[in-house]
Structure formats: structure tokens, C-alpha cells
Design an enzyme around this catalytic site. Structure first.
Site: not given
Ligand code: NAG
Ligand code: NAG
Ligand code: NAG
Ligand code: NAG
Length: 819
Positions: A559, A789
């Protein structure tokens, strides 16, 4: 909300479709010879009209072809044929916990499977409406939940650590008969402390998804059984034996739902308030009984069994298929426990044999953590059916992909309960170790999603339940956008095993698989190229935004990792180049083994792994690192725009990017995961001094090294931990990610066993990094109950969504040293 939106799109689509050419009247008669003069003109006009209409028809046909390409399946037999998930072909995996977004839910591997699942609520808390648990949700603030054992086939055991009690859910299957067989689910709840009594309601439901029938049988308020029928299940019976609890009370709901996405809402709408007894006057929430709306088409399609009691409670739900002829004993009570223990013992043995964690020096507690990581990777596998919403440059509005099934693991049950292309490659490195047949089935499902262009959409949001979880702006998938082809990592081994086994079945699969891989590879190798030979570039970056400090590259999977500040066609992306080297190498091996043309793949592999060429294109002398190249400045900041006097007051403008120096073509010198790629994918030659430089940067605490794993971006990089917009915090700008650490360890392991001057250095770093990762993830798991995560590079704390037992579960392979 999302659903309505897509529906309205579908309607628009129909409206906007170009008119089909119905009058296909190409004039063919131009030959009457009378009245020549006049005729000649008519003839000319005729020819003209003919030519124009032929051209127009051809043009429209061509436009339609271009438009349809994105939603046309790849023209080659599918790998997974239509019946291969059916109860006759794969009975052992017909039922499963394929609804990973629920705390506990089961369904079959069919397009419109009935769904069963659990909701629960604590009574007498004074909260109104009562908080009901159903879909995994971080806002529920559950202190930990997940599978403690799950083999992907026969059984699963889960523990859910709620505020005041622990709730265990388990299921065991018995696949007999021709409809996928029986299963039993067991739910037990015990209070955490023996203080004041706690009352809990368990609501176990079944709902149909558009087909079949339910005939619930109630005795007084208690739903005792439901007789049902669906196409794939034939006749079945689901029963609720009496629970073991102190004077339980029963209620139920029998109703109709328009969508399986609304089960909780429909139930909430049918809750009534009652009084438990004279002493307890706080609202007691019960289900309202038979409430089938008069205007519902057909009978009930949704039934809920509710039991309420003071803890502890233990209940069973039995599902029995009528097609099982000789059922000696129901899968209940002692039989259930014995069967479960048999499977558990097998599971433990398999895990021990496979990963040998004790021999690696791990104690029971750390091993339990690894078992949980693995079980959640496997237990998180879902089955979805529906169509993606996609768009190509030929469409003004998004269109529907064809409807298709997807059997896939998911990154995170509460947050990302759906398929992601590049995550899935990582997932299957672990899944393949556990059960290669599951892994093959998953990857082949994905490859069957290939369209005629050779593209696979990167995020798979299939079906109503999946779509309900995704913000609208992320639903549409653009066909120019890629995502790292990580499938080649697990496929390498799978294909080599298939070639070795050389059975008829595997040969047939390879035959169906190869053309797809070829097309997929070719799509990358043509659509993601840069502006010169052997250079690659991710698409999907926004060159026009002024809100982002550095325009995101979602397609790369990383990202907000810093790239060239000003996206242009002349960018070069080092990570994509390395992914292409990997893909070319694997394709060459496969093609060679299949006696197909392999030379061009090998040549491409050689070109992409040629260190001299690599260094010319990507080695930054100034930064002493491998880098992207592009139109770039890293002297940028976010500021509020100067106030415009004409702007209406009260409207706070959003920060915009200000460039302090002008961009120029140069290397993008932010050291981090992207700079490591030639090393991660083992392209750097073992004797290269560049390897030495990479190893030094890795173990430098001012760059990537932390006590908890490698951070994604060097502490000395300009954009380290910076916000990308006023509101978007750093994501791949410092945090520690486990998939990249797994690749790093794989590379370190490789270089420590490959002859060269830096072997010893690689070995030392390997040992320390592996320890740091495992120790920290374990510590965080004990502290928080979750695998996360990513992890904070300063404190090691888990961050982002949780549980995140997608690629973070690769910690199991790190412990087992399987790369
Ligand atoms: C799948 O099963 C159906 C019904 O049993 C049968 O009609 C069909 O031919 C099968 N298709 C394949 C590809 O085997
Ligand atoms: C729940 O499961 C855990 C581990 O699987 C076990 O230790 C515990 O006793 C179980 N609790 C109940 C209430 O069954
Ligand atoms: C097991 O090992 C972990 C990590 O090394 C350690 O923190 C833990 O205390 C050990 N547990 C036991 C019971 O020895
Ligand atoms: C991949 O693309 C490059 C050009 O960008 C070409 O030279 C090479 O032959 C291609 N490889 C294959 C296997 O098609």
C-alpha cells in the site's frame, strides 16, 4: 447498503448496454440491370450504405468484444470441474466451517448452501438492546478466540474467551451416505469466576439461501427438531437434544428472511422481553416463536433454537442426513466425545510429525501457540459463491464477473473474511505443508477465475455475506491492476509433486493448469511492463492526487510503502521485477517438465536474474541499495491549504501535499522491504558485495533491525512512520510484517547454506531474527490472546486487525524451519 448499491448498478447496466444490433440486414442484392443511369447512383449509394453498415456492425461487435473480454472466462477447460466439490466427489470436505466471518458457522461447498451458526447473548446485563455476538467483530472486544485444533476435514475445536465466560464450540463430521453425511456441533459455556450467577442465551440457527424447505417441530416453546430438504442435502433432520444445564428455559423463532446476510437483524426484530421469575425483573430477552410474515413467499426459511440458563451450559446440535442408511449410534454424548478425541489424537500426532517443534527446542506452551496459528489458518478457510464487480477501460460503469465458487483461506476473520490474491500465495505455503489436497483445491479454484485476458481480480468479494463487509469504494476491481503472483511459491512444490506422482488424474490436472498459468504469466509480462526492456511497473497508482504524501501502490500489496513521489510511465519497480524473475523461473521448470516450450521462460528468468543488468537498472550508488527508479522527491509534507477568502466558513479543508523541492528522475532511496527483493527472492549472487551491504543494512538497528523482527521501512527513511494523508496512518512504513520476515528468513537460510563469503554472516542473522520473531509473537499471543496483522517496531506490540491468522501464521513454518 452495499448490496443496494450493487443492485442499482446492475439495473443501470442493463439500461446502459449498447443496443444490440437486431437488424442484421446487410444488403446483398445490388444487381438489377434495368434503368442503368439511375441504378448506378443507387448502386453507389447501396455500396456506400453497405460498407458503412458492415463497418458499423464490425465496430460495434468489436467494441462489444472489448467490453466482454473482462467478464469472459478464459477459454480452456476448468481445472475444478462442476461437480468436484459435490458430496459424491469430495464428501470429506462437503461440510465445513466455511463461514470464517462468524464466530461459529457451518455450510456446505455449494453455491446456495443452507447456513447454520451460533449467536449468543448474556442476559440481565441491563443493556438495551442486548449485545448479540454473531459475526466476528473487533468492537465486541472479545479477549481472544480461535481454533485450538482444526484439520480442515473432520473436526474443529474452538475457544472463545468472552467477558465473563468461556465458550467452546466444536464440531465433528461423519461423511456417509450420498449427501455429505452427518455432523454434530457441541457448545459449552463455563463462567470464568464463581461469583454471582451468569445467565446466557445460546441461539443456534439454520437458514436457507434461496432454495429448499424447513419444517420445524416445536414442543411447547422448545424447538426439538427441524426436518428439511435442499437440492444437495436431500432430506435431513437437525435436532436439539435437551441441554445439560440447571433448569434451562427454551424459546425459538421460526420465520422468513430475505437474505442470509440479515440473520441477526431479523432475529433482533423478533425478540420479546419477558420476566425470568418474580425475583429477577430485569428484561429477559426471548424469541417470539412462529413469526412467518403473511406475505413471505413459501414457508419459513429461518429457524432459531434458543436456550437460556445459568452457567454452565452444554448443548449439542445434531445434523443427520436421511441418506445415511446404517447409523448404528447417533453422533452424540460419549460417541461424540470419543470420536472427537480420536481425531484430536490424530491431529496432534500429525502436527508433531510434520513440524517437529519439540526437537527444535520449543516447550509445550510455545507449541500450543503454533498449533493455534496453524489451526486458524486451516479453520479460516471459507467457501464463497458469487461474482466480483469489475471494470475495464471500455466500461463507464462496473460490470459483474461471471458467478463462480471460491474455496479460499482468508487473512482475518473479523476484518478481511474473503479472498485476497497475494495473501493466498503465502497462505498456501503453510496449507500445503498441512494438507496438499486442500491447497491444490484452493489454488485451482483461484486459477479458474482467470478471464480471457489472463487476469484474476485481486480481491474476491463473493456473495451477500462477503459484500456486506466491504466499504463500497473497494468493491470494484480494475482489470489493469495486478497483485504479486505469490501463487508461484506454493505451486512450485505442488507441480513438482504432481509431475513426480504422474498419475492419470494429476496429468489431467496439469494439462488444464498449464494453459492457465501461461496466460496468467503472460498477462503480467505484457500489461505490467515498464517503458524499456526488462523493466516492470505496477499499475493503479494515482498521478493526480494531491492528498497523499506519496501516492499509494495498493497493487504491489505494500500500500503506502514509499515509491516515486510522482507516478509516471517511466517508473521501475524493483519488487515486481523480482516477482517476475520468480514466476519466469517456475514457469520454465513447469514447461520443461511438461515437454512444453520452456526456453523463453528460462531466457526471461536469466535476463531478470542477471545481476549486472539488475544493478544497472536498480542499484543506487548513492543509497548503496536496490531501489525503485522514478520521478521523485522525498522532500514533501502535508499542509492545510491557504485559506481561500471566498470559502464558506466552517468547512475545514483537508491537508494537501506540498513539495519542498521539485521532483526529478532518480532512484527512490528509502531502504525497506522493497529494497530487499533481489535478496528475498534469492536473485542476488552469493558472492555479490551487494549481498554484504544488504545483510549489514538488515542488522543495523537504525535501519531494519528490531528485537521483534525486521521493520518494513528503515528508521532513517524520510517517510518512516509518516501519515500518508491527513487521516491515513502509516501502514507499511515501519511496522513488522510476518510474510516479509518469512521470506527474509527463507533467504537467509538459503544464503547460509550456499557457498559464498557471507555464509556465516547470514547464519548469525538468521538465528537472531528467527528467535526475535517467534519470541515476540508468542509473547504477544500470551499477553493479548491474538496473532496480529503486524507488530510495532518499537514495542513489539500487536497492531491492526486481529485475529490475523493469514500470513502471520507462517510463524509455524519459521519455527519448523520450512522455507
Ligand atoms: C455433475 O453431476 C450432474 C448430476 O449428478 C451430472 O448431470 C453432470 O453431468 C455432472 N457433470 C460433470 C462435469 O461431471
Ligand atoms: C474449552 O477448551 C479448552 C481447550 O480446548 C479446554 O481446556 C477447556 O476445558 C474447555 N472448556 C470447556 C468449558 O469445555
Ligand atoms: C516456554 O518457552 C517460552 C519462550 O521461550 C517461555 O517464555 C515460557 O516461559 C516457557 N514456558 C514454560 C512452561 O517453560
Ligand atoms: C516477457 O517479456 C519480455 C519483454 O518485456 C520478453 O523479452 C520475454 O520474452 C517475455 N517472456 C516470456 C516468457 O514471454
Amino acid at each position: 447498503m452495499t448490496k443496494d448499491r450493487s443492485d442499482s448498478r446492475r439495473r443501470n447496466l442493463v439500461k446502459n448496454k449498447p443496443p444490440e444490433i437486431v437488424n442484421n440486414h446487410v444488403p446483398t442484392r445490388v444487381s438489377s440491370k434495368t434503368k442503368q443511369g439511375l441504378d448506378f447512383r443507387t448502386k453507389l449509394i447501396g455500396i456506400f450504405v453497405t460498407t458503412v453498415s458492415v463497418a458499423l456492425i464490425a465496430y460495434f461487435r468489436y467494441q462489444q468484444l472489448l467490453k466482454d473480454a473482462v467478464i469472459t472466462p478464459f477459454d480452456s477447460p476448468k481445472i475444478i470441474h462442476d461437480n468436484s466439490s459435490s458430496p459424491l466427489v469430495t464428501p470429506e470436505r462437503f461440510w465445513g466451517s466455511y463461514r470464517p466471518h462468524t464466530y461459529f458457522g457451518l455450510k456446505t461447498r455449494t453455491a446456495h448452501s443452507p447456513v447454520v451458526g451460533l449467536m449468543w447473548l448474556q442476559q440481565f446485563t441491563g443493556k438495551m438492546p442486548p449485545p448479540i455476538r454473531h459475526w466476528c467483530n473487533q468492537d465486541d472486544q472479545i479477549k481472544g478466540y480461535g481454533w485450538t485444533a482444526h484439520d480442515g476435514v473432520n473436526f474443529g475445536v474452538q475457544e472463545i474467551n468472552d467477558d465473563n465466560f468461556v465458550l467452546n464450540t466444536s464440531f465433528v463430521k461423519r461423511s456417509e451416505g450420498i449427501h455429505g453425511g452427518d455432523w454434530t456441533a457441541k457448545i459449552s459455556v463455563i463462567p470464568k469466576e464463581s461469583g454471582s450467577p451468569i445467565f446466557v442465551s445460546l441461539m443456534f440457527y439454520i437458514a436457507l439461501d434461496g432454495q429448499g424447505s424447513l419444517d420445524p417441530v416445536a414442543s411447547k416453546n422448545r424447538l426439538t427438531e427441524i426436518n428439511g430438504h435442499t437440492e444437495e442435502l436431500g432430506n435431513f433432520r437437525m435436532s436439539f437434544p435437551k441441554a445439560s444445564a440447571k433448569s434451562p428455559k427454551y424459546h425459538h423463532l421460526v420465520t422468513y428472511t430475505q437474505s442470509i446476510e440479515k440473520l441477526k437483524e431479523v432475529m433482533m426484530g423478533n425478540i420479546r422481553v419477558d420476566a425470568w421469575d418474580k425475583a429477577r425483573t430485569m428484561p429477559y430477552f426471548i424469541l417470539g416463536g412462529r413469526m412467518v410474515p403473511r406475505d413471505s413467499p413459501g414457508g419459513p426459511n429461518y429457524a432459531v433454537h434458543q436456550i437460556t440458563a445459568q452457567l454452565p451450559i452444554e448443548m449439542e446440535v445434531l445434523f443427520e442426513s436421511e441418506s445415511v442408511e446404517d447409523r448404528s449410534e447417533p453422533l452424540s454424548g460419549d460417541t461424540y466425545d470419543k470420536t472427537l478425541h480420536k481425531y484430536l489424537a490424530r491431529f496432534d500426532q500429525k502436527f508433531t510429525d510434520l513440524f517437529q517443534l519439540q526437537r527444535k527446542g520449543y516447550n509445550k506452551s510455545v507449541t500450543k501457540f503454533a498449533i493455534s496459528a496453524m489451526s486458524n489458518m486451516i479453520g479460516g478457510i471459507g467457501y464463497f459463491y458469487g461474482s466480483s464487480i469489475v471494470q475495464s477501460k471500455y466500461h463507464k460503469e462496473p460490470v459483474n464477473y461471471w458467478k463462480a465458487p471460491l474455496y479460499t483461506a482468508v487473512p482475518s476473520r473479523p476484518f478481511f473474511p474473503r479472498g485476497f490474491l497475494w495473501d493466498e500465495g503465502f497462505h498456501n505455503i503453510l496449507i500445503r505443508e498441512w494438507d496438499e489436497s486442500i491447497s491444490r483445491d484452493i489454488l485451482f479454484h483461484w486459477l479458474d477465475l482467470l478471464n480471457s485476458e489472463g487476469w484474476i481480480p485481486r480481491e474476491q468479494i463473493l456473495g451477500e455475506e462477503a459484500r456486506a463487509k466491504v466499504p463500497a469504494q473497494f468493491v470494484v476491481q480494475q482489470n489493469r491492476n495486478a497483485n504479486p503472483p505469490t501463487f508461484f511459491l506454493p505451486l512450485q512444490k505442488i507441480i513438482s509433486n504432481m509431475i513426480k506422482s504422474n498419475t492419470d488424474k494429476d496429468r489431467a490436472i496439469l494439462k488444464a493448469l498449464y494453459p492457465r498459468l501461461k496466460a496468467w504469466y503472460n498477462w503480467y509480462n505484457t500489461t505490467q511492463v515498464g517503458s524499456q526492456r526488462s523493466v516492470y511497473r505496477w499499475r493503479g497508482r494515482d498521478p493526480t492526487t494531491n492528498k497523499q504524501l506519496n501516492p499509494q501502490t495498493l497493487t504491489s500489496g505494500l500500500d503506502d510503502y514509499p515509491r516515486a513521489s510522482h507516478p509516471t510511465d517511466d517508473e521501475r519497480h524493483i519488487d515486481l521485477r523480482c516477482w517476475m524473475a520468480l514466476a519466469s523461473g517456475v514457469m520454465a521448470d513447469i514447461a520443461r517438465a511438461l515437454n512444453a516450450e520452456w526456453e523463453e521462460y528460462r531466457a526471461t528468468y536469466q535476463m531478470l536474474s542477471d545481476n549486472k543488468l539488475l544493478d544497472e537498472l536498480h542499484w543506487s550508488k548513492e543509497g548503496q541499495q536496490y531501489s525503485d527508479y522514478g520521478f521523485h522527491t522525498d522532500k514533501v509534507k502535508l499542509e492545510f491549504p491557504k485559506v481561500n477568502p471566498n470559502q464558506p466558513p466552517g468547512q475545514q479543508p483537508e491537508k494537501v501535499r506540498v513539495e519542498i523541492t521539485n521532483p526529478k528522475y532518480q532512484f527512490v532511496n528509502s531502504f525497506g522491504y522493497v529494497s530487499l527483493f533481489p535478496f528475498l527472492l534469492k536473485i542476488v549472487e552469493p558472492s555479490s558485495p551487494k549481498l554484504f551491504s544488504i545483510l549489514n543494512n538488515i542488522k543495523n538497528p537504525n535501519m531494519l533491525w528490531t528485537d521483534y523482527g525486521l521493520r518494513s521501512l528503515s528508521r532513517s527513511a524520510k517517510l518512516y512512520k509518516r501519515y500518508n494523508t491527513q487521516h491515513d496512518g502509516p501502514y507499511w512504513r515501519g511496522a513488522i510484517w510476518i510474510n516479509m520476515n518469512y521470506l527474509t528468513l527463507g533467504a537467509l537460510n538459503h544464503y547460509s547454506f550456499t557457498e559464498g563469503p557471507y555464509q556465516e554472516l547470514a547464519k548469525t542473522i538468521y538465528k537472531d531474527l528467527r528467535n526475535n520473531i517467534v519470541e515476540n509473537m508468542y509473547r504477544q499471543y500470551i499477553k493479548t490472546g491474538y496473532i496480529w496483522e503486524n507488530y510495532d517496531d518499537k514495542t513489539g506490540d500487536g497492531k491492526g486487525s486481529h485475529p490475523f491468522t493469514g500470513w502471520s501464521a507462517l510463524v509455524v513454518l519459521i519455527m519448523a524451519e520450512k522455507y
